[in-house]
Write a protein that holds these residues in place. Sequence first.
Motif, PDB file in Angstrom:
ATOM      1  N   ARG A 185      -3.195   1.872   7.493  1.00  0.00           N
ATOM      2  CA  ARG A 185      -3.361   3.260   7.066  1.00  0.00           C
ATOM      3  C   ARG A 185      -3.163   3.406   5.549  1.00  0.00           C
ATOM      4  N   ILE A 186      -2.063   2.851   5.031  1.00  0.00           N
ATOM      5  CA  ILE A 186      -1.775   2.979   3.600  1.00  0.00           C
ATOM      6  C   ILE A 186      -2.795   2.196   2.775  1.00  0.00           C
ATOM      7  N   PHE A 187      -3.127   1.009   3.238  1.00  0.00           N
ATOM      8  CA  PHE A 187      -4.075   0.151   2.534  1.00  0.00           C
ATOM      9  C   PHE A 187      -5.429   0.846   2.352  1.00  0.00           C
ATOM     10  N   MET A 188      -5.918   1.455   3.418  1.00  0.00           N
ATOM     11  CA  MET A 188      -7.236   2.093   3.343  1.00  0.00           C
ATOM     12  C   MET A 188      -7.197   3.426   2.617  1.00  0.00           C
ATOM     13  N   MET A 189      -6.030   4.047   2.528  1.00  0.00           N
ATOM     14  CA  MET A 189      -5.914   5.242   1.689  1.00  0.00           C
ATOM     15  C   MET A 189      -6.224   4.884   0.242  1.00  0.00           C
ATOM     16  N   GLN A 190      -5.841   3.669  -0.155  1.00  0.00           N
ATOM     17  CA  GLN A 190      -6.117   3.220  -1.520  1.00  0.00           C
ATOM     18  C   GLN A 190      -7.534   2.663  -1.646  1.00  0.00           C
ATOM     19  N   ALA A 191      -7.940   1.839  -0.677  1.00  0.00           N
ATOM     20  CA  ALA A 191      -9.254   1.204  -0.758  1.00  0.00           C
ATOM     21  C   ALA A 191     -10.373   2.230  -0.695  1.00  0.00           C
ATOM     22  N   GLY A 192     -10.177   3.261   0.101  1.00  0.00           N
ATOM     23  CA  GLY A 192     -11.173   4.317   0.188  1.00  0.00           C
ATOM     24  C   GLY A 192     -12.225   4.060   1.245  1.00  0.00           C
ATOM     25  N   GLU A 193     -12.875   5.115   1.645  1.00  0.00           N
ATOM     26  CA  GLU A 193     -13.827   5.026   2.747  1.00  0.00           C
ATOM     27  C   GLU A 193     -15.098   4.266   2.378  1.00  0.00           C
ATOM     28  N   HIS A 194     -15.307   4.014   1.094  1.00  0.00           N
ATOM     29  CA  HIS A 194     -16.509   3.307   0.676  1.00  0.00           C
ATOM     30  C   HIS A 194     -16.311   1.791   0.610  1.00  0.00           C
ATOM     31  N   ALA A 195     -15.082   1.315   0.862  1.00  0.00           N
ATOM     32  CA  ALA A 195     -14.841  -0.122   0.869  1.00  0.00           C
ATOM     33  C   ALA A 195     -15.607  -0.759   2.026  1.00  0.00           C
ATOM     34  N   GLU A 215       1.289 -12.603  13.207  1.00  0.00           N
ATOM     35  CA  GLU A 215       0.286 -12.455  14.262  1.00  0.00           C
ATOM     36  C   GLU A 215       0.236 -11.009  14.755  1.00  0.00           C
ATOM     37  N   TYR A 216       1.400 -10.445  15.061  1.00  0.00           N
ATOM     38  CA  TYR A 216       1.455  -9.097  15.622  1.00  0.00           C
ATOM     39  C   TYR A 216       1.069  -8.040  14.586  1.00  0.00           C
ATOM     40  N   ARG A 217       1.455  -8.267  13.323  1.00  0.00           N
ATOM     41  CA  ARG A 217       1.058  -7.320  12.278  1.00  0.00           C
ATOM     42  C   ARG A 217      -0.465  -7.275  12.146  1.00  0.00           C
ATOM     43  N   GLU A 218      -1.067  -8.439  12.217  1.00  0.00           N
ATOM     44  CA  GLU A 218      -2.527  -8.484  12.115  1.00  0.00           C
ATOM     45  C   GLU A 218      -3.184  -7.755  13.284  1.00  0.00           C
ATOM     46  N   VAL A 219      -2.607  -7.895  14.479  1.00  0.00           N
ATOM     47  CA  VAL A 219      -3.145  -7.185  15.637  1.00  0.00           C
ATOM     48  C   VAL A 219      -3.113  -5.675  15.398  1.00  0.00           C
ATOM     49  N   GLY A 220      -1.963  -5.166  14.920  1.00  0.00           N
ATOM     50  CA  GLY A 220      -1.836  -3.737  14.632  1.00  0.00           C
ATOM     51  C   GLY A 220      -2.796  -3.292  13.549  1.00  0.00           C
ATOM     52  N   PHE A 221      -2.939  -4.114  12.516  1.00  0.00           N
ATOM     53  CA  PHE A 221      -3.851  -3.804  11.408  1.00  0.00           C
ATOM     54  C   PHE A 221      -5.292  -3.730  11.893  1.00  0.00           C
ATOM     55  N   ARG A 222      -5.707  -4.701  12.664  1.00  0.00           N
ATOM     56  CA  ARG A 222      -7.093  -4.722  13.137  1.00  0.00           C
ATOM     57  C   ARG A 222      -7.364  -3.582  14.116  1.00  0.00           C
ATOM     58  N   GLU A 223      -6.353  -3.182  14.857  1.00  0.00           N
ATOM     59  CA  GLU A 223      -6.528  -2.020  15.732  1.00  0.00           C
ATOM     60  C   GLU A 223      -6.839  -0.783  14.905  1.00  0.00           C
ATOM     61  N   TYR A 224      -6.103  -0.611  13.803  1.00  0.00           N
ATOM     62  CA  TYR A 224      -6.355   0.532  12.931  1.00  0.00           C
ATOM     63  C   TYR A 224      -7.758   0.454  12.327  1.00  0.00           C
ATOM     64  N   MET A 225      -8.120  -0.724  11.832  1.00  0.00           N
ATOM     65  CA  MET A 225      -9.421  -0.876  11.188  1.00  0.00           C
ATOM     66  C   MET A 225     -10.562  -0.643  12.176  1.00  0.00           C
ATOM     67  N   THR A 226     -10.427  -1.164  13.381  1.00  0.00           N
ATOM     68  CA  THR A 226     -11.482  -0.986  14.386  1.00  0.00           C
ATOM     69  C   THR A 226     -11.643   0.481  14.759  1.00  0.00           C
ATOM     70  N   THR A 227     -10.515   1.186  14.799  1.00  0.00           N
ATOM     71  CA  THR A 227     -10.547   2.591  15.202  1.00  0.00           C
ATOM     72  C   THR A 227     -11.144   3.489  14.119  1.00  0.00           C
ATOM     73  N   ASP A 231     -16.906  -0.289  10.229  1.00  0.00           N
ATOM     74  CA  ASP A 231     -17.950  -0.905   9.411  1.00  0.00           C
ATOM     75  C   ASP A 231     -17.399  -1.709   8.235  1.00  0.00           C
ATOM     76  N   CYS A 232     -16.096  -1.686   8.064  1.00  0.00           N
ATOM     77  CA  CYS A 232     -15.483  -2.436   6.965  1.00  0.00           C
ATOM     78  C   CYS A 232     -15.212  -3.875   7.431  1.00  0.00           C
ATOM     79  N   GLU A 233     -15.784  -4.826   6.727  1.00  0.00           N
ATOM     80  CA  GLU A 233     -15.635  -6.235   7.111  1.00  0.00           C
ATOM     81  C   GLU A 233     -14.322  -6.807   6.571  1.00  0.00           C
ATOM     82  N   VAL A 234     -13.576  -7.492   7.441  1.00  0.00           N
ATOM     83  CA  VAL A 234     -12.349  -8.175   7.032  1.00  0.00           C
ATOM     84  C   VAL A 234     -12.671  -9.658   6.904  1.00  0.00           C
ATOM     85  N   VAL A 235     -12.658 -10.164   5.673  1.00  0.00           N
ATOM     86  CA  VAL A 235     -12.936 -11.587   5.449  1.00  0.00           C
ATOM     87  C   VAL A 235     -11.617 -12.309   5.194  1.00  0.00           C
TER      88      VAL A 235
END
Length: 359
Positions: A185-195, A215-227, A231-235
């Motif tokens: 949530r905080i990360f994407m507030m900075q990155a913005g919706e156009h990232a 491992e678990y932090r990444e699961v929570g992070f990806r849940e947020y990103m997917t929701t 369309d934002c790619e995580v490389v």
Amino acid sequence: MWEVHSSDKIRIKDIAERSGVSVGTVDRVLHNRPNVSGKARAKVETVLKEINYQPNMYASALAYNRKYTFCCLLPDHDRNAYWTSVEKGLQQCILNRGDFHLSLITEYYDQFEGSSFATAAERIWDKKPDGVVIVPQNFDVTQTFCRRLQGQGIPFVFLDSNVPEIEPLAFFGQDSLKSGYFAGRIFMMQAGEHARRILLMKLMSKGRVASRQQEYREVGFREYMTTYYPDCEVVELSLQLDGEDGYESRIRTFLDEHPDVRHCITFCSRAYILGEYFQRNGLKDFHLFGYDMVERNVECLKLGTIDFLIAQHPWKQGYNSVKALFNHIVLKKAIQQCNYMPLELLTAENYIYYTADEK
């Protein structure tokens, strides 16, 4: 009517008179000793309830003068790592209880070798501990050791990572899933919706990340990103934990191949790997999010090559883990099973107010 106030000192003699039994009978009830009739025990327990009797377990434990051995099973680490703060907390809790005969023995294991955990656990077993603090490894080796402790009635506390189905006495650490979700949530507030593309740096060894927490932090992070940002790619940029000499070329190659990446995140305590790279190469248009108040991360935070850190009080985790064992074993207190650390977001402006250690 017998009025009792918190300042009153309740004597065994007073309880005996009130109960209509002998002083010796009251003493046996208080210490749960045999040779007390059911009728006499009921009389004493009724009076204890009426006066809300609270035994002074601290004084009793001091008088008992017993020696206690606590052990800790901790990942092997360098002196600047996150785990150093954990160890300082463990040790300080022992020092703060100098009136008692407490000792702490710490054994270390390789996070990526199940056999290393089992070997270190065997060394702890040989010490005949009264209680154990454990940073879990994989489920099977952790469960094997813990079931053995449970079979002998030895309480154990999980630190940093929780495995609730193994039923520890207590757990101290972050809610990793929520931590990762919050980070997103905080990360994407900075990155913005156009990232459209972001970098996830992962520290790896033998094909997996360095800890269950990551491992678990990444699961929570990806849940947020997917929701919210499907369309934002995580490389991913995977770096080997023991290959620091090759980090420079690996990072440069990655950034050359992904010129549109400007926002980076990692769930380990070594965000400084990227932060220091940005410093050395004069890169000022990158934004980095990481974890933990280790010294090199803080330097990057001050210089602006790390934007945010989530702190999780490693010192307090260590301190409270030993405290829980002490309260349970020595003072016979009830212990809260799940104890989450706060999710504290730190920046260059507020990190100085974060209290990593409690004196």
